[in-house]
Design an enzyme around this catalytic site. Structure first.
Site, PDB file in Angstrom:
ATOM      1  N   LYS A  78       0.839  -1.194   0.000  1.00 39.09           N
ATOM      2  CA  LYS A  78       0.000   0.000   0.000  1.00 39.09           C
ATOM      3  C   LYS A  78       0.877   1.248   0.000  1.00 39.09           C
ATOM      4  O   LYS A  78       1.877   1.318   0.723  1.00 39.09           O
ATOM      5  CB  LYS A  78      -0.907  -0.026   1.225  1.00 39.09           C
ATOM      6  CG  LYS A  78      -1.921   1.095   1.309  1.00 39.09           C
ATOM      7  CD  LYS A  78      -2.825   0.891   2.517  1.00 39.09           C
ATOM      8  CE  LYS A  78      -3.846   2.004   2.655  1.00 39.09           C
ATOM      9  NZ  LYS A  78      -4.764   1.777   3.809  1.00 39.09           N
ATOM     10  N   SER A 152      -9.361   2.183   2.467  1.00 37.50           N
ATOM     11  CA  SER A 152      -8.389   2.853   1.626  1.00 37.50           C
ATOM     12  C   SER A 152      -7.347   1.905   1.020  1.00 37.50           C
ATOM     13  O   SER A 152      -6.555   2.323   0.174  1.00 37.50           O
ATOM     14  CB  SER A 152      -7.662   3.932   2.445  1.00 37.50           C
ATOM     15  OG  SER A 152      -6.928   3.373   3.509  1.00 37.50           O
ATOM     16  N   SER A 176     -10.039   0.043   6.688  1.00 39.81           N
ATOM     17  CA  SER A 176      -9.377   0.153   5.385  1.00 39.81           C
ATOM     18  C   SER A 176      -8.802  -1.140   4.835  1.00 39.81           C
ATOM     19  O   SER A 176      -8.419  -1.189   3.669  1.00 39.81           O
ATOM     20  CB  SER A 176      -8.268   1.210   5.456  1.00 39.81           C
ATOM     21  OG  SER A 176      -8.827   2.487   5.606  1.00 39.81           O
TER      22      SER A 176
END
Length: 451
Positions: A78, A152, A176
């Site tokens: 990420k 996210s 997330s």
């Protein structure tokens, strides 16, 4: 020729350790799949093609290859965690395009275990929202490309669900990991506080954010979590032990008043409850005593965390929704820093978990919003959209307790549906055991049919 793209991490690592395939061959197969499919998925901001092949060769030449738990396994990271030699943009035009001098500790642990970082994945700006889009791209759900992958950790989830990598590293501050995993039919674990090193942004959103795995199977999630948590004499959070018959509370009710739960997600909870009952667990309907103030407590911490992360950035280069989110949060930073709201929530929920070992809920209330330019839309519209579909995840960041998501059932579109399992501190192993049992009784297709 065997195609290694789409295989599990456990299968790949075993084949590399046994000399049936080289790390370069595995990485090359995944890079070819990324080149072919990621234009439709939008998982990656950066693909490290040449560097990943060089690093795969380094893994293949290591002494002790046979001991590496992730030997030759391609992973995605990420884009809010440092990867040596790459910039960390956190989905924003306001962040510096400066290469990191060292890996984040979780990335370093993955590399030490033999994994190869093939790229950095897309996130919404500053990892604020439950959909993934912005100046660096839009991440779509590989099962339903008209819909967002979630956020996210949306790019990381999309990469795994599309078979571009078998594992991805993400993190979870208000859901997330669990939100995109639920959208994309993956298994994830948000570990309890302190199990895996955090170091996400400025203060980990007051200790609410945790790093964790995204995988297609419980076995792979367990394998990656063990690496992220580090070596422990007691086996750490993934130690295998028969927990016996557990007391499981089933609650399809939304934690937020006025947020309805769609039928597919309510059905998924009922199906999972039946599977666990057949497995010998004590299953009964019981709703946690969520306080009426939960929504406000979540909003305070959500916005205040963004306000802290936005410090020092050129606000003119932030999207409007991010600027407003941070501006709202600046008034709440002191309140969030005290931790009193989180302590009060834990005190309210602890008696419930004295009476129950595990809580089973829907992972989401409904399918994700459309894959659209949400970063160009107003702040309130984003807040309403996110809250309407993901009310179940934030309480467990506020408490700091472990929670995981896994697929059970399908939506009318054919995309996966999902449930959430929540436990007390230190219950990661028990949650994984329950997930393993559900997976064995109701297996699911691992990757989306994109080919």
């Amino acid at each position: 020729m065997t195609s290694w793209a789409g295989r599990t991490a456990a299968d790949i690592a075993a084949a590399v350790r046994e000399g049936r395939v080289t790390p370069r061959e595995v990485v090359a197969a995944h890079l070819a799949r990324i080149e072919r499919l990621d234009g439709r998925v939008g998982a990656f901001r950066v693909v490290r093609a040449a560097a990943a092949l060089d690093e795969a060769d380094e893994v293949g030449a290591r002494n002790g290859l046979a001991e590496l738990p992730l030997a030759g396994v391609p992973v995605a990271v990420k884009d809010n965690l440092a990867v040596r030699g790459e910039s960390k943009r956190v989905g924003s035009a306001a962040t510096p395009d400066t290469p990191a001098g060292a890996d984040h500790v979780t990335v370093a642990r993955l590399r030490a275990a033999g994994a190869v970082v093939v790229g950095l994945t897309n996130v919404p700006e500053l990892c604020v929202f439950g959909t993934t889009e912005g100046v660096h791209g839009t991440s779509r759900n590989p099962w339903d490309p008209a819909r967002s992958a979630g956020g996210s950790s949306g790019g990381s989830a999309a990469a795994v669900a599309a078979g571009l990598v078998p594992l991805a590293l993400g993190n979870d501050g208000m859901g997330s990991l669990r939100i995109p995993a639920a959208n994309c039919g993956l298994v994830t674990v948000k570990p309890g506080h302190g199990v895996v090193p955090a170091g996400i942004g400025e203060g980990d959103w007051f200790g609410m954010s945790e790093n964790g795995p995204l995988a297609t199977t419980v076995e792979d999630a367990r394998l990656m979590l063990a690496v992220l948590a580090g070596d422990r004499a007691d086996g750490g959070p993934v130690r295998r032990a028969d927990s016996g018959s557990l007391r499981i509370a089933v609650s399809p009710r939304s934690p937020l008043a006025g947020v309805p739960v769609s039928r597919p997600y309510a059905n998924a909870v009922r199906e999972a409850a039946e599977l666990l009952m057949k497995a010998g667990h004590q299953v009964r309907r019981a709703d946690p005593p969520y306080p009426a103030s939960l929504g406000l407590t979540a909003l305070v911490h959500w916005t205040a965390g963004t306000a802290v992360d936005a410090r020092g950035l050129d606000r003119r280069r932030l999207a409007r929704r991010t600027r407003v989110h941070a501006a709202v949060g600046r008034a709440f930073v002191r309140t969030a820093t005290t931790g009193r709201g989180r302590e009060a929530l834990r005190a309210r929920l602890e008696p419930f978990f004295d009476a129950h070992d595990v809580l089973l809920t829907p992972a989401l209330a409904r399918r994700s919003p459309a894959a659209a330019p949400w970063h160009e839309r107003g702040w309130l519209r984003n807040i309403v959209a996110d809250t309407a579909y993901s009310p179940f995840t934030p309480p467990w960041n506020l408490t700091g307790w472990p929670a995981m998501a896994l697929p059970v059932g399908t939506l009318p579109s054919g995309a996966p549906c999902a449930v959430q399992l929540v436990g007390r501190p230190g219950s990661e192993a028990a949650l994984l055991e329950l997930a393993e049992r559900i997976e064995a009784l109701r297996p699911w297709r691992r990757t989306a049919p994109l080919d």
